[in-house]
Scaffold this motif. Structure first.
Motif, PDB file in Angstrom:
ATOM      1  N   UNK A  64       8.841  59.940 -56.996  1.00 45.31           N
ATOM      2  CA  UNK A  64      10.290  60.185 -56.818  1.00 45.31           C
ATOM      3  C   UNK A  64      11.119  58.973 -57.232  1.00 45.31           C
ATOM      4  N   UNK A  65      10.470  57.846 -57.467  1.00 44.40           N
ATOM      5  CA  UNK A  65      11.187  56.658 -57.916  1.00 44.40           C
ATOM      6  C   UNK A  65      11.336  56.678 -59.428  1.00 44.40           C
ATOM      7  N   UNK A 120       5.410  55.888 -55.918  1.00 40.11           N
ATOM      8  CA  UNK A 120       5.392  57.358 -55.904  1.00 40.11           C
ATOM      9  C   UNK A 120       6.407  57.943 -56.884  1.00 40.11           C
ATOM     10  N   UNK A 140       3.372  58.024 -50.852  1.00 35.42           N
ATOM     11  CA  UNK A 140       2.333  57.129 -51.373  1.00 35.42           C
ATOM     12  C   UNK A 140       0.936  57.600 -50.965  1.00 35.42           C
ATOM     13  N   UNK A 173       1.896  41.487 -52.899  1.00 36.40           N
ATOM     14  CA  UNK A 173       2.998  42.138 -53.584  1.00 36.40           C
ATOM     15  C   UNK A 173       4.176  42.339 -52.643  1.00 36.40           C
ATOM     16  N   UNK A 174       5.352  41.934 -53.049  1.00 36.24           N
ATOM     17  CA  UNK A 174       6.529  42.078 -52.205  1.00 36.24           C
ATOM     18  C   UNK A 174       7.601  42.823 -52.976  1.00 36.24           C
ATOM     19  N   UNK A 175       8.153  43.848 -52.337  1.00 34.71           N
ATOM     20  CA  UNK A 175       9.244  44.581 -52.951  1.00 34.71           C
ATOM     21  C   UNK A 175      10.548  43.979 -52.468  1.00 34.71           C
ATOM     22  N   UNK A 176      11.463  43.714 -53.394  1.00 32.42           N
ATOM     23  CA  UNK A 176      12.753  43.135 -53.063  1.00 32.42           C
ATOM     24  C   UNK A 176      13.805  44.130 -53.512  1.00 32.42           C
ATOM     25  N   UNK A 177      14.244  44.966 -52.587  1.00 28.86           N
ATOM     26  CA  UNK A 177      15.151  46.053 -52.943  1.00 28.86           C
ATOM     27  C   UNK A 177      16.030  46.411 -51.740  1.00 28.86           C
ATOM     28  N   UNK A 178      17.283  46.809 -51.984  1.00 22.39           N
ATOM     29  CA  UNK A 178      18.140  47.210 -50.858  1.00 22.39           C
ATOM     30  C   UNK A 178      17.810  48.613 -50.339  1.00 22.39           C
ATOM     31  N   UNK A 179      16.977  49.335 -51.050  1.00 22.91           N
ATOM     32  CA  UNK A 179      16.621  50.693 -50.623  1.00 22.91           C
ATOM     33  C   UNK A 179      15.581  50.612 -49.506  1.00 22.91           C
ATOM     34  N   UNK A 180      15.734  51.493 -48.516  1.00 26.28           N
ATOM     35  CA  UNK A 180      14.787  51.512 -47.408  1.00 26.28           C
ATOM     36  C   UNK A 180      13.362  51.694 -47.927  1.00 26.28           C
ATOM     37  N   UNK A 181      12.488  50.891 -47.377  1.00 28.23           N
ATOM     38  CA  UNK A 181      11.111  50.896 -47.873  1.00 28.23           C
ATOM     39  C   UNK A 181      10.437  52.258 -47.685  1.00 28.23           C
ATOM     40  N   UNK A 193      17.802  48.861 -58.799  1.00 27.72           N
ATOM     41  CA  UNK A 193      17.843  48.664 -57.351  1.00 27.72           C
ATOM     42  C   UNK A 193      16.771  47.664 -56.923  1.00 27.72           C
ATOM     43  N   UNK A 243       7.193  43.073 -46.631  1.00 30.94           N
ATOM     44  CA  UNK A 243       6.780  44.468 -46.656  1.00 30.94           C
ATOM     45  C   UNK A 243       5.555  44.634 -47.519  1.00 30.94           C
ATOM     46  N   UNK A 260      19.260  42.834 -55.679  1.00 33.92           N
ATOM     47  CA  UNK A 260      18.023  42.135 -55.296  1.00 33.92           C
ATOM     48  C   UNK A 260      17.379  41.423 -56.479  1.00 33.92           C
ATOM     49  N   UNK A 290      13.090  45.674 -56.900  1.00 33.80           N
ATOM     50  CA  UNK A 290      11.697  46.062 -57.052  1.00 33.80           C
ATOM     51  C   UNK A 290      10.771  44.888 -56.809  1.00 33.80           C
ATOM     52  N   UNK A 307      11.746  55.047 -47.934  1.00 29.36           N
ATOM     53  CA  UNK A 307      12.212  55.934 -48.996  1.00 29.36           C
ATOM     54  C   UNK A 307      11.470  55.644 -50.312  1.00 29.36           C
ATOM     55  N   UNK A 308      11.266  54.358 -50.577  1.00 27.48           N
ATOM     56  CA  UNK A 308      10.602  53.986 -51.826  1.00 27.48           C
ATOM     57  C   UNK A 308       9.143  54.435 -51.802  1.00 27.48           C
ATOM     58  N   UNK A 309       8.495  54.201 -50.660  1.00 29.97           N
ATOM     59  CA  UNK A 309       7.049  54.430 -50.597  1.00 29.97           C
ATOM     60  C   UNK A 309       6.675  55.823 -50.119  1.00 29.97           C
ATOM     61  N   UNK A 310       7.678  56.671 -49.882  1.00 33.21           N
ATOM     62  CA  UNK A 310       7.412  58.023 -49.405  1.00 33.21           C
ATOM     63  C   UNK A 310       6.498  58.764 -50.388  1.00 33.21           C
TER      64      UNK A 310
END
Lengths: 70, 262
Positions: free
Chosen positions: B82-83, B80, A16, A1-9, B114, B173, B145, B116, A11-14
């Protein structure tokens, strides 16, 4: 699984790690098979539908995240 | 918990007063079941106010359906809380229903995402691209993206003047192990996105790759941010416009199919 997003990873996965593996069960909601998550207060939150009828997915009361009564 | 204790829940006022309508005495049973249906509807809208903070607009039968894709496109992994996420496993059957329903003549896709999951995003994009009904996408705030292939998947893509699209390389990632294999895997994932975008828009492969790897534009990354008109000039998006333009284009292509009745 790969996330493709400009948001810092980070921040996204905080958070988890703290996500508990939720207790889920399979139920029927007005004839539609669905997976619900049992909350701490005993209420049921709709996780996803398990139906193969695409029309069920258009029903506003069966959107993931809603509280359902069984 | 009762409604009074919840924040953001207002007393419910029905949008239409329930009026007794003149009818034959035999209609009573029918009327009664109609009322029950209305009760169910108001119950459903109350639920959505409570749980999602969204208010249901009185239902108007429309030949156009609107699909909004917001926040993170959630795929193989539950993110999580918060998304804000769009769950692809719910969208895909909806697209099937829209394709199949006779009363639906066209679909407008509102994007403010944004990015995903690559595969979930590509899945939605492929579903939209393979629909037989007219589709128009509108990039509202951002279509970053993996939002780029979703935006170009529609027959006509539009972007509001202030909306932006970030094009940057796919980075490792995910939970993939093994260095040389991993590099190739990421390359392949990237090619899937690039190939989809170039085959569904007017941008060339060279230009799209150049946007992806441009240095000095993003603060913490390589890549490019295209705003409104720039995305149109790059050939990725068809035109600049908003709701009115999108609905007009959709209605025109529905008319073209000889199906549009107003």
């Amino acid at each position: 699984m790969i996330l493709y997003t400009p948001i810092q990873l980070e921040q996204v996965l905080q958070g988890l790690d703290e996500m508990k593996s939720a207790k889920t069960k399979q139920v029927m909601i007005s004839g539609v098979p669905a997976l619900v998550q049992v909350e701490e207060d005993g209420s049921n939150k709709l996780v996803k539908l398990l139906s193969t009828d695409p029309e069920h997915y258009m029903r506003p009361e069966l959107v993931p995240g809603v509280q359902v009564k069984i | 918990m009762s409604n009074e204790n919840r924040q953001g829940v207002f007393p419910f006022h029905p949008s239409q007063p329930i009026q007794p309508s003149p009818g034959k005495p035999g209609d009573d049973h029918q009327k009664h079941s109609d009322r029950n249906k209305d009760d169910d509807k108001t119950k459903a809208s109350m639920e959505s106010v409570k749980e999602l903070g969204a208010n249901n607009i009185p239902q108007v039968q429309s030949s156009i359906h609107c699909l909004s894709i917001v926040g993170q496109v959630e795929g193989h992994m539950v993110l999580p809380p918060q998304n804000k996420t769009t769950k692809y496993e719910h969208l895909i059957p909806q697209l099937v229903a829209l394709e199949q329903a006779k009363e639906v003549k066209g679909v407008v896709i509102m994007l403010n995402t944004v990015g995903g999951d690559v595969e979930a995003g590509l899945a939605i994009a492929e579903m939209i691209a393979s629909m037989s009904k007219p589709t128009v996408s509108v990039v509202l705030g951002g279509g970053h993206s993996i939002g780029v292939p979703i935006a170009v998947a529609a027959d006509t893509s539009m972007i509001t003047p202030t909306a932006s699209m970030t094009i940057h390389p796919i980075r490792l990632n995910g939970l993939v192990i093994g260095v040389p294999q991993t590099y190739e895997y990421v390359e392949k994932m990237q090619d899937r996105v690039i190939n989809f975008v170039i085959s569904h828009s007017n941008v060339s492969q060279e230009k799209f790759r150049e946007f992806m790897f441009r240095a000095g534009e993003l603060a913490r990354d390589i890549g490019t941010v295209l705003i409104g008109q720039e995305a149109v000039e790059a050939g990725i998006i068809s035109s600049v416009g908003g709701l009115n333009e999108a609905i007009n284009i959709l209605n025109k292509s529905i008319e073209g199919n000889g199906e549009y009745v107003q």
